[in-house]
Design a protein around this motif. Structure first.
Motif, PDB file in Angstrom:
ATOM      1  N   TYR A  35       0.819  -1.229  -0.233  1.00 12.51           N
ATOM      2  CA  TYR A  35      -0.090  -0.004   0.025  1.00 12.51           C
ATOM      3  C   TYR A  35       1.099   1.249   0.250  1.00 12.51           C
ATOM      4  O   TYR A  35       1.944   1.041   0.443  1.00 12.51           O
ATOM      5  N   GLN A  37       0.486   5.308   1.224  1.00 15.26           N
ATOM      6  CA  GLN A  37      -0.407   6.118   1.983  1.00 15.26           C
ATOM      7  C   GLN A  37       0.288   7.583   1.819  1.00 15.26           C
ATOM      8  O   GLN A  37       1.607   8.048   2.160  1.00 15.26           O
ATOM      9  N   MET A  39      -1.138  12.078   2.105  1.00 18.89           N
ATOM     10  CA  MET A  39      -2.141  12.954   2.583  1.00 18.89           C
ATOM     11  C   MET A  39      -3.082  13.221   1.539  1.00 18.89           C
ATOM     12  O   MET A  39      -4.353  13.369   1.951  1.00 18.89           O
ATOM     13  N   ARG A  41      -4.105  11.179  -1.056  1.00 21.51           N
ATOM     14  CA  ARG A  41      -4.927  10.060  -1.836  1.00 21.51           C
ATOM     15  C   ARG A  41      -5.152   9.180  -0.550  1.00 21.51           C
ATOM     16  O   ARG A  41      -5.958   8.294  -1.063  1.00 21.51           O
ATOM     17  N   GLY A  42      -4.804   9.229   0.616  1.00 23.32           N
ATOM     18  CA  GLY A  42      -5.159   8.529   1.474  1.00 23.32           C
ATOM     19  C   GLY A  42      -4.295   6.861   1.577  1.00 23.32           C
ATOM     20  O   GLY A  42      -3.171   6.906   0.986  1.00 23.32           O
ATOM     21  N   LEU A  43      -5.037   5.861   1.701  1.00 21.85           N
ATOM     22  CA  LEU A  43      -4.225   4.550   1.694  1.00 21.85           C
ATOM     23  C   LEU A  43      -4.720   3.665   0.432  1.00 21.85           C
ATOM     24  O   LEU A  43      -5.834   3.881   0.158  1.00 21.85           O
ATOM     25  N   LEU A  45      -4.163   0.686  -2.343  1.00 20.05           N
ATOM     26  CA  LEU A  45      -3.698  -0.562  -2.565  1.00 20.05           C
ATOM     27  C   LEU A  45      -2.774  -0.726  -4.079  1.00 20.05           C
ATOM     28  O   LEU A  45      -3.300  -0.102  -4.913  1.00 20.05           O
TER      29      LEU A  45
ATOM     30  N   LEU B   6      -7.240  15.300   0.946  1.00 17.72           N
ATOM     31  CA  LEU B   6      -8.186  14.692   1.929  1.00 17.72           C
ATOM     32  C   LEU B   6      -8.221  15.519   3.051  1.00 17.72           C
ATOM     33  O   LEU B   6      -7.279  15.876   3.663  1.00 17.72           O
ATOM     34  N   PHE B 102     -10.117   0.917   1.516  1.00 18.61           N
ATOM     35  CA  PHE B 102     -10.191   1.556   2.762  1.00 18.61           C
ATOM     36  C   PHE B 102     -10.769   2.954   2.562  1.00 18.61           C
ATOM     37  O   PHE B 102     -10.717   3.710   1.427  1.00 18.61           O
TER      38      PHE B 102
END
Lengths: 112, 112
Positions: A35, A37, A39, A41-43, A45, B6, B102
């Motif tokens: 994954y 992560q 800020m 686009r977030g988390l 896969l 985000l 997620f």
């Protein structure tokens, strides 16, 4: 069990350099996930493996990214050449077929 | 759709109060749901899961509620403690797909 192990924990590199991130899944888990992560686009896969075989790599951003799993206890995520927009925290996770995913501590990558 | 940046929903609660964190999921075919907790500088940590054949599941100080009709998931934390301060993610999965999707997360801050 030591849990999912990732190395390095922090990586600072210059634009254009090759970066290799490493992961050792929990013994006995036959699924491994990478994954990213950020800020913005977030988390997300990137790719996941089942029994060392890549199953879904649709999340891999572009050809600069590649992942391998040569055996059940080791996987790498490589970025070549790296770019500043690749700066993020990269997590590896592993799971058994019907179980929850266990995450490693992550590798914080900074590309300058 | 994707947001430019985000903006994590935030929740602030007094120590000792109960917390409720909500999550809306998008895929009506999802049948497995997990709540993860992510503390600063660490990887997501499994809290509790629930399958779609259940409406409620309880753990130690935590309860997950699932409303399939409106595709809504919630996490209740009883007697919130300062150590509960973290970002909480819900994740959804379709059996057989193995990969998790997620949500953006909610930042919980516990005020001593």
């Amino acid at each position: 069990d030591a849990g999912v192990i990732q190395s390095p924990r922090h990586e600072v590199t210059e634009m254009g350099q090759e970066v290799t991130l490493r992961c050792k899944p929990i013994s006995g888990h036959d699924y491994l996930f990478w994954y990213r992560q950020t800020m913005m686009r977030g988390l997300e896969l990137l790719i996941y493996f089942n029994n060392n075989v890549p199953i879904d790599d649709s999340g891999m951003p572009e050809d600069r990214f590649s992942a391998k799993m040569p055996n059940a206890s080791f996987s790498t995520l490589k970025i070549q050449p790296s770019e500043p927009r690749d700066s993020a925290v990269y997590f590896c996770a592993s799971s058994s077929p019907s179980g929850e995913q266990y995450f490693g501590p992550g590798t914080r990558l900074t590309v300058t | 759709g994707e947001s430019v940046g985000l903006h994590l929903p935030t929740l602030s609660v007094q120590e000792g109060d109960n917390s409720i964190i909500n999550c809306a999921y998008s895929n009506s075919a999802s049948d497995y749901f997990i709540w993860y907790k992510q503390e600063s500088g660490k990887g997501p940590q499994f809290i509790i899961d629930i399958r779609s054949n259940m409406d409620k599941r309880q753990g130690q100080r935590v309860t997950v509620l699932l409303n399939k009709t409106v595709k809504h998931l919630s996490l209740q934390i009883a007697a919130t403690q300062p150590g509960d301060s973290a970002v909480y993610f819900c994740a959804e999965n379709v059996t057989g797909a193995n990969n998790l999707f997620f949500g953006t997360g909610t930042r919980l801050t516990v005020i001593p």
